[in-house]
Design a protein around this motif. Structure first.
Motif: not given
Length: 274
Positions: A164-166, A186-190, A197-201, A224-230
């Motif tokens: 998990e990097w910034w 990535f981390n999920d902090l940005t 508008n956000f994302h997960s790790s 791409e982020d299947p944890s957050v987007f469809t």
């Protein structure tokens, strides 16, 4: 504390890269339809670049809004979005979280705390950045807190995760005149912008840098982020090479500004011992 230390480290590395910049730029040769090319035939992307849009405030369409009464110059500019199709395909729970982020953006936005903006947000911060290019490595130096991106173009794979990097881990390859950069870890902090508008790790970003002229470049990023987007979605925008004769990266030391602000704030808890 770790953010301030990281800022110092990247600052030292940035100084080293600046000393190499003139030597790397000296090998430019003309070639292609108005494009400068490096000795190995790739488009020469070296130089100082900057966006000319309001994506840092909101990657979607946005109306102008006034700043606080005590600081009207902090108003929000109107902005045409850079999301292709206009909509971000959030899952229902994630859309609700985005709205909550927006309501509390003045305290929750990672930029408020001078954290690294992440990718792709760092590419459209309203400050310039400099590209240093070699055949196997591309460095991007940012005026914002002297952040640096390391893009390896030597065929090496991503390191094994999870990490998990910034700013994630960037591995590039060339497809004709387009530099394609794959970014993971990535981390999920940005956030993507100041609008929440956000994302997960699990974020995966595929960037494409395509020169469209000697001083213009198309920047595209597929998210791409299947944890957050469809589904995957995409942003795109032009980048502009700065033309001033004495252009250089200056300083934007967000950590120092924050420290000074909190030092003069009697109600600050920043300096309390745990």
């Amino acid at each position: 504390m770790h953010s301030r230390v990281a800022g110092c480290v990247v600052g030292v590395v940035a100084t080293a890269f600046f000393s190499l910049a003139p030597a790397m730029a000296g090998g430019q040769v003309a070639g292609g339809p108005g494009l400068l090319r490096t000795p190995d035939g790739r488009p020469d992307m070296s130089g100082i670049w900057q966006v000319m849009n309001g994506a840092a405030w909101n990657i979607q369409d946005q109306n102008a809004a006034p700043g606080p009464h005590s600081a009207p110059w902090l108003g929000i500019p109107a902005n045409r979005g850079v999301v292709e199709g206009g909509e971000i395909p959030y899952q229902p729970w994630a859309r609700a979280k985005k709205e909550e982020n927006y309501k509390n953006r003045l305290t929750l936005d990672p930029e408020v705390n001078c954290y690294l903006p992440g990718v792709p947000r760092i590419m459209y911060m309203p400050l310039p950045f400099q590209i240093i290019q070699t055949p196997t490595y591309i460095g991007i130096l940012f005026e914002y807190v002297h952040a640096i991106r390391h893009i390896y173009v030597d065929g090496s794979p991503h390191p094994e995760g999870p990490i998990e990097w910034w700013m994630g881990d960037s591995r590039g390859r060339w497809e004709g005149n387009t530099l394609v950069v794959d970014v993971i870890h990535f981390n999920d902090l940005t956030w993507f912008d100041r609008a929440g508008n956000f994302h997960s790790s699990a974020l995966h970003v595929i960037e494409r840098y395509t020169p469209t002229g000697p001083d213009h470049m198309l920047y595209e990023a597929t998210i791409e982020d299947p944890s957050v987007f469809t589904r995957p979605w995409k942003i795109s925008m032009p980048l502009y090479r700065r033309q001033e004769r004495d252009t250089e990266l200056l300083e934007y030391q967000c950590h120092a500004y924050l420290l000074e602000q909190e030092w003069n704030n009697p109600s600050s808890t920043l300096f309390e011992q745990p």
